[in-house]
Design a protein around this motif. Structure first.
Motif, short mmCIF file in Angstrom:
data_model
loop_
_atom_site.label_atom_id
_atom_site.label_comp_id
_atom_site.label_asym_id
_atom_site.label_seq_id
_atom_site.Cartn_x
_atom_site.Cartn_y
_atom_site.Cartn_z
N ALA A 66 0.83 -1.21 0.00
CA ALA A 66 0.00 0.00 0.00
C ALA A 66 0.86 1.25 0.00
O ALA A 66 0.56 2.24 -0.70
CB ALA A 66 -0.92 -0.01 1.22
N PHE A 67 1.94 1.24 0.78
CA PHE A 67 2.82 2.40 0.89
C PHE A 67 3.52 2.69 -0.45
O PHE A 67 3.69 3.84 -0.84
CB PHE A 67 3.85 2.13 1.99
N GLY A 68 3.92 1.62 -1.15
CA GLY A 68 4.59 1.82 -2.43
C GLY A 68 3.64 2.23 -3.52
O GLY A 68 3.98 3.04 -4.39
N LEU A 69 2.43 1.71 -3.49
CA LEU A 69 1.46 1.98 -4.54
C LEU A 69 0.98 3.43 -4.54
O LEU A 69 0.71 4.01 -5.59
CB LEU A 69 0.28 1.02 -4.36
N ILE A 70 0.88 4.03 -3.36
CA ILE A 70 0.24 5.34 -3.25
C ILE A 70 1.03 6.44 -3.96
O ILE A 70 0.46 7.43 -4.41
CB ILE A 70 0.00 5.71 -1.77
N TYR A 71 2.36 6.28 -4.10
CA TYR A 71 3.15 7.28 -4.82
C TYR A 71 2.66 7.40 -6.27
O TYR A 71 2.35 8.48 -6.76
CB TYR A 71 4.63 6.90 -4.81
N LEU A 72 2.61 6.26 -6.95
CA LEU A 72 2.18 6.25 -8.35
C LEU A 72 0.72 6.64 -8.46
O LEU A 72 0.34 7.43 -9.34
CB LEU A 72 2.41 4.87 -8.95
N TYR A 73 -0.12 6.12 -7.58
CA TYR A 73 -1.55 6.40 -7.63
C TYR A 73 -1.81 7.89 -7.48
O TYR A 73 -2.64 8.47 -8.19
CB TYR A 73 -2.24 5.61 -6.52
N THR A 74 -1.10 8.55 -6.56
CA THR A 74 -1.26 9.99 -6.37
C THR A 74 -0.85 10.76 -7.62
O THR A 74 -1.54 11.70 -8.05
CB THR A 74 -0.43 10.48 -5.17
N ALA A 75 0.27 10.37 -8.22
CA ALA A 75 0.74 11.05 -9.43
C ALA A 75 -0.26 10.92 -10.56
O ALA A 75 -0.40 11.83 -11.38
CB ALA A 75 2.10 10.49 -9.86
N GLU A 76 -0.98 9.81 -10.63
CA GLU A 76 -1.95 9.59 -11.70
C GLU A 76 -3.30 10.24 -11.41
O GLU A 76 -4.07 10.51 -12.33
CB GLU A 76 -2.14 8.09 -11.92
N LEU A 77 -3.59 10.51 -10.14
CA LEU A 77 -4.88 11.10 -9.78
C LEU A 77 -4.94 12.60 -10.01
O LEU A 77 -6.03 13.17 -10.07
CB LEU A 77 -5.19 10.81 -8.31
N TYR A 78 -3.78 13.26 -10.16
CA TYR A 78 -3.74 14.72 -10.24
C TYR A 78 -3.11 15.17 -11.57
O TYR A 78 -2.28 14.46 -12.14
CB TYR A 78 -2.96 15.31 -9.06
N PRO A 79 -3.49 16.36 -12.05
CA PRO A 79 -2.96 16.86 -13.33
C PRO A 79 -1.54 17.37 -13.21
O PRO A 79 -1.01 17.58 -12.11
CB PRO A 79 -3.94 17.99 -13.68
N THR A 80 -0.93 17.62 -14.37
CA THR A 80 0.47 18.04 -14.43
C THR A 80 0.74 19.30 -13.62
O THR A 80 1.76 19.41 -12.95
CB THR A 80 0.88 18.27 -15.90
N ILE A 81 -0.19 20.25 -13.66
CA ILE A 81 0.06 21.57 -13.06
C ILE A 81 0.19 21.51 -11.55
O ILE A 81 0.78 22.42 -10.94
CB ILE A 81 -1.04 22.57 -13.46
N VAL A 82 -0.34 20.46 -10.91
CA VAL A 82 -0.22 20.33 -9.45
C VAL A 82 0.28 18.95 -9.04
O VAL A 82 0.16 18.56 -7.89
CB VAL A 82 -1.57 20.63 -8.74
#
Length: 565
Positions: free
Chosen positions: A445-461
């Motif tokens: 879960a700890f490793g997955l959340i990095y990628l998941y967060t990057a994919e949930l938000y747009p480039t500008i933020v």
């Protein structure tokens, strides 16, 4: 080829982040100790065992409630405890038990430490014991506080000034501050320098995740992002190895910091990401990076930014220079993560997952040190157990999706915490296996959340989102040592807290959208639409064109090769 070189160069430095995060495990060890004595000793007595020096007694020391009796050259007999000492009024035959009068004295002559395992630690260097013990306990929390602040500061700077400059600065900072820690002259300078080291280490790790995510295409994004954690885990294993070989804390710190040097010498060659350059409307610079990628990947017909984004058309001003262009041109801040209800609910859930993952990660890690046996092997296994969990996580993320992998592993972590509470304390092997299983599940879960967060938000933020999430993660890591101290209240209190947080996070994750196979969004409008329905944002919102164009650039290094063949 280009993406592979960028990736391995970037994640190599992640090992040094793992090194510095866990270095205090052995650097701040508190060995057995007793009060010092005023004079030269002639005889030492511990229960029924006698010796000529205290060094011979340490192998018999089993409890902090014990005391040592010493006789000095002048005939005085002293009883030495950890934080106090007393002189016997009547100096008769040397015996362990004594019922007569004694005079108590403070430890004004310093302390005597057991140096059979560690020749020197920061605790023995500056006597961080007894009434100064709280200073030793603050070493790891203050480091994690620096990690927290660094995640926010450098995540925001990376969105404003670019990923490349932050990677340059934080890489050099890790080497400089890492070496400087070894030459600090007192406890307070030690804490300050380590605080700065924590800031740059955290800044690098946050930006590195965004950096490799924006360079690697959809097909390899899952494996590339998750295995940044694998290199972090390798850093933990290096700490165990160096700790076993080097037993003087400042030499130990220098050896650990040298691991950063190779990357520092070559990090200036890393380019800026096309995603960030395009979001800043630096189209010529983006084209140069894409042309470089084409040469490295041996592509004869490189793509053109003007063709993908249509930036040379004059009618863009009338068709799309609206609110979205205004928002992309302005300076973004953390309030943009709460711009509407959809994004705000997403942010709260993501922050809770970050907090829970970090809390569980460090609670299981700190508990593993006291499982018994060889502490160096225990720490090595703490790092090694993460390697297979990331492989399993990558397979599950690609087959089941990010959300559908995250939910069961969070709930599994909660169940393991409950299971450990029912294991009898004399079943050591079973307890060790259960703790490793807990570390395994929370590691996914700890490793997955990095990628998941990057994919949930747009480039500008995106960097800001990962940075703020990492801030919540470090709040968890700051709380974790204090959470472990609650064992004195109830031995299972830390596990109970982790279990409750993991269960709550798993339930709330159900409301998050799935991102598997979807292009990275470029605007907040696209990110909001992704959470509302399963249809592509490009069918409803004009700004989606730019997001799709950016995704074409992202996949350029892989899919264009297959087209040419």
């Amino acid at each position: 080829r280009f993406q592979a070189c960028i990736y391995f160069a970037s994640v190599f430095q992640a090992m040094s982040c793992g090194i510095h995060y866990l270095s205090s495990v052995f650097m701040a060890v508190t060995p057995n100790f007793v009060c010092g004595f005023p004079g030269n000793v002639t005889s030492v007595l511990f229960h029924n065992s006698s010796a000529s020096s205290i060094e011979d007694i340490w192998t018999l020391w089993t409890s902090t409630e014990n005391y040592i009796v010493v006789q000095l050259e002048n005939g005085e007999i002293w009883e030495l405890d950890e934080c106090s000492r007393s002189k016997r009024e009547v100096n008769l035959d040397l015996a362990y038990e004594y019922k007569g009068n004694k005079s108590a004295f403070p430890c004004s002559d310093g302390f005597l430490y057991d140096d059979t395992k560690w020749k020197s630690t920061v605790v023995t260097q500056w006597d961080l014991v007894c009434d100064r013990e709280w200073l030793a306990k603050l070493i790891q929390p203050t480091f994690m506080l620096g990690v927290l602040i660094g995640a926010v500061i450098f995540g925001d700077i990376a969105d404003r000034l670019g990923r490349q400059r932050v990677i340059w600065f934080t890489s050099a900072g890790q080497f400089v501050f890492g070496i400087a820690v070894a030459f600090t002259f007192d406890y307070y300078s030690f804490v300050v320098v380590r605080f700065l080291l924590a800031m740059v280490s955290s800044g690098y790790l946050v930006v590195a995740f965004v950096y490799v995510t924006e360079f690697v295409g959809i097909k390899a994004r899952t494996w590339a992002s998750m295995h940044v954690h694998a290199f972090f885990a390798m850093g933990i294993m290096i700490v165990a190895l160096v700790g076993f070989l080097v037993r003087t804390w400042w030499v130990y710190q220098i050896f650990l910091s040298i691991a950063t040097l190779p990357f520092v010498l070559c990090c200036w060659m890393l380019p800026e990401t096309p995603f960030w350059l395009l979001s800043e409307e630096r189209y010529e610079d983006a084209q140069k990076v894409i042309d470089t990628m084409a040469r490295w990947n041996q592509i004869s017909t490189p793509c053109k930014v003007s063709e993908l984004c249509s930036v040379q058309q004059d009618d863009l001003a009338s068709g799309r220079m609206s609110d979205d262009d205004t928002s992309s041109a302005k300076k973004h801040n953390i309030l943009d993560l709460f711009c509407n209800w959809q994004i705000a609910r997403r942010t709260i859930t993501v922050w809770l997952i970050w907090f829970t993952g970090s809390l569980g990660y460090y609670v299981f890690s700190l508990s593993s040190v006291s499982l018994g046996g060889n502490e160096y092997l225990n720490l090595f296994l703490i790092g090694a157990v993460e390697l297979p969990c990331y492989i399993i996580a990558c397979v599950a993320m690609d087959k089941l999706g990010r959300r559908n992998t995250l939910i069961p592993f969070l709930i599994l972590s909660a169940l393991i915490c409950v299971l450990i509470m029912f294991i009898p304390q004399d079943f050591n092997i079973l307890i060790i296996l259960a703790n490793m299983a807990g570390k395994f599940s929370i590691g996914v879960a700890f490793g997955l959340i990095y990628l998941y967060t990057a994919e949930l938000y747009p480039t500008i933020v995106r960097s800001l989102a990962v940075g703020s999430g990492s801030m919540m993660c470090r709040v968890g890591s700051v709380v974790a040592p204090f959470c472990v101290y609650l064992r004195s209240v109830w031995i299972f209190m830390p596990l109970l807290l982790v279990g409750i947080m993991a269960l709550l996070s798993g339930i709330l994750t159900i409301m998050l959208p799935e991102t598997l196979g979807k292009p990275l969004t470029n605007t907040l409008v696209e990110a909001t639409e992704m959470g509302r329905n399963k249809k592509s944002c490009s069918e409803k919102t004009p700004p989606a064109h730019s997001g799709a164009a950016l995704e074409k650039i992202e996949m350029f290094g892989q899919e264009r090769v297959s087209t040419d063949k």
